[in-house]
Design an enzyme around this catalytic site. Structure first.
Site, PDB file in Angstrom:
ATOM      1  N   HIS A   1       0.842  -1.190   0.000  1.00 30.14           N
ATOM      2  CA  HIS A   1       0.000   0.000   0.000  1.00 30.14           C
ATOM      3  C   HIS A   1       0.878   1.242   0.000  1.00 30.14           C
ATOM      4  O   HIS A   1       1.948   1.230   0.609  1.00 30.14           O
ATOM      5  CB  HIS A   1      -0.918   0.024   1.236  1.00 30.14           C
ATOM      6  CG  HIS A   1      -2.064   0.962   1.073  1.00 30.14           C
ATOM      7  ND1 HIS A   1      -1.975   2.291   1.372  1.00 30.14           N
ATOM      8  CD2 HIS A   1      -3.303   0.745   0.591  1.00 30.14           C
ATOM      9  CE1 HIS A   1      -3.129   2.855   1.088  1.00 30.14           C
ATOM     10  NE2 HIS A   1      -3.946   1.957   0.615  1.00 30.14           N
TER      11      HIS A   1
ATOM     12  N   ASP B   1      -7.960  -5.393  -0.007  1.00 27.63           N
ATOM     13  CA  ASP B   1      -8.467  -6.097  -1.182  1.00 27.63           C
ATOM     14  C   ASP B   1      -8.142  -7.578  -1.187  1.00 27.63           C
ATOM     15  O   ASP B   1      -8.780  -8.350  -1.892  1.00 27.63           O
ATOM     16  CB  ASP B   1      -7.912  -5.449  -2.463  1.00 27.63           C
ATOM     17  CG  ASP B   1      -8.585  -4.132  -2.743  1.00 27.63           C
ATOM     18  OD1 ASP B   1      -9.742  -3.988  -2.330  1.00 27.63           O
ATOM     19  OD2 ASP B   1      -7.957  -3.254  -3.342  1.00 27.63           O
TER      20      ASP B   1
END
Ligand code: CMC
Length: 426
Positions: free
Chosen positions: A304, A361
């Site tokens: 991320h 996700d």
């Protein structure tokens, strides 16, 4: 508030750049004084640039902290309903009982879409990706709400937020039904937000008594909450940039949906399942990891831009994942493969050294698959949930004076040259 100044010397000219502190997080250096310096700042990927001031969401990537209006994400996901979180994003605080009832009622009243919108769906091939359909039909809402919409009017802005949050589940479910060749289901306003979405997805006119399962409904609502907002991510920045021109807000949200679709952003949840398909079985994981390390492929659902420790959304999502798989008694080899992959990646020095952890996700795809949602709908669900965040940022921007977003560039193309007639060109 400016606390002190930074000093920057450029070509022996000294610039005093105010250092501004927010309530939390890194202070920022206000570089507006460079306007007349003869230089632009250069920051590809906006790695250190804060183009806005915002009170909505705070992320501490080092600590793995995510706050919406100050409330920690795990507290919200485990205790609040998605629509309460949406209210807080829009209004600044969680609603009291009266405000909650009023907000939920307003959402319920606006779940329907203009009957003419059905015709837009018919223009798409049945195998069109539902995100392509969403970009189109959400953008098309701007044709239904344009002439009477004054973005400088607060009441108009508020009803826009209600309409969007209310209609997104309906449009999302319609995009799925269309791909299946099944009739659209009208919303059930006696259901909760998550129940109604599941109903419109899975009920058919031949089975209107469909009752969503409690564990699945709770998981769906949590997935909505965990995707509701994430400060100035690519799609939210897109919505703000489009909104900064004064554009129609439904069109701005369609722009956000387009930005979300990419595999580096919301499209990652779909890409995780595609990756699992490609790997096939646990025995193939080591060979796949070698491809990741040689940079041939990325391990989707890992890493991320902001979280360099852990993604707090992923933690809640993992708990929900275990709950759903347990409650539904799911025993899917694909899910076992995902768990094996997670374990190997978390122990591998390549990932440890780069602080690459599973993000939201990774687990959301697994839960959605377990619920029976087709892979192509994963990012659509993300877009449905993120609409409350997008519109909160659009509302925040419009509640105070703002400038059109217009970045500069470092030009590295041709310098001046003269026009050459086509017959004389080499
Ligand atoms: N698999 C393998 N290596 C990776 C990955 C990954 N998923 N993510 C980052 N790296 C490596 C990257 O190659 C680089 O290595 P090196 O320094 O040796 O060149 C290092 O880690 C730093 O990566 P970066 O590209 O500088 O990181 P970034 O902040 O620009 O990118 C990201 C963040 C999310 C785009 C990236 O991690 C990625 O593509 N992840 C996979 C896609 C994904 O899961 N996206 C969903 C994000 S969460 C949902 C959302 O908010 O949209």
């Amino acid at each position: 508030m400016a606390d002190t100044n930074a000093k920057l010397t450029v070509n022996s000219e000294e610039y005093e750049l105010p250092i501004i502190k927010g309530t939390l997080g890194r202070p920022v250096i206000d570089i507006a004084a460079l306007q007349d310096s003869g230089f632009w700042s250069y920051d590809p990927g906006f790695k250190v640039t804060a183009p806005v001031e915002s009170k909505i969401t705070y992320i501490d990537g080092g600590k793995g902290e995510l706050l919406h209006r100050g409330y920690p994400i795990d507290q919200l996901a485990n205790n609040a309903e998605y629509l309460e979180v949406a209210y807080a994003l829009i209004h600044g605080d969680l609603p009291n009982a009266e405000q909650k009832a009023d907000f939920f009622e307003k959402i319920r009243k606006h779940t329907g879409v203009h009957d003419q919108l059905r015709k837009f769906f018919e223009g798409f091939r049945r195998d069109a990706h539902p995100m392509a359909i969403m970009v189109g039909v959400v953008g098309a809402l701007s044709a239904f709400y344009h002439d009477n919409l004054d973005v400088s009017n607060e009441a108009h802005r508020e009803i826009t937020a209600i309409r969007l949050i209310a209609k997104m589940p309906t449009l999302a479910a319609m995009s799925y039904k269309y791909s299946q060749g099944e009739p659209f289901m009208y919303p059930r306003n006696d259901f909760s937000y998550a129940e109604n979405f599941l109903y419109m997805m899975f009920a058919t006119p031949a089975d209107v008594d469909y009752e969503p399962n409690d564990v699945v409904t709770r998981a769906m609502d949590k997935i909505f909450t965990l995707h509701a907002d994430h400060e100035q991510n690519a799609s939210t920045s897109t919505v703000r940039l489009a909104g900064s021109t004064g554009a129609n807000p439904y069109a701005c949200i369609a722009a956000g949906i387009a930005a979300l679709w990419g595999p580096s952003h919301g499209g990652a949840n779909e890409a995780v399942l595609e990756m699992l398909d490609e790997i096939g079985t646990v025995e193939n994981v080591p060979a796949f990891m070698e491809k990741v390390k040689s940079r041939e492929v990325k391990l989707m659902g890992f890493g991320h831009r902001v979280y360099k420790n852990f993604d707090p959304r992923a933690q809640v999502m993992k708990e929900t994942c275990d709950e759903v798989l347990g409650a539904l008694g799911i025993n899917d080899p694909k899910l076992e493969l995902a768990m094996a992959l997670e374990k190997i990646a978390l122990e591998d020095p390549f990932f440890v050294e780069r602080n690459l952890y599973p993000n939201v996700d990774f687990y959301s795809g697994i839960i959605l698959k377990a619920i029976g949602i087709p892979t192509s709908m994963f990012t659509v669900i993300f877009s449905l949930a993120r609409t409350s965040g997008w519109i909160s940022h659009w509302l925040e921007m419009h509640s105070a004076p703002f400038k059109i977003g217009r970045p500069r560039q470092l030009y590295t193309g041709e310098t001046h040259r003269d026009f050459v007639k086509v017959e004389d060109r080499k």
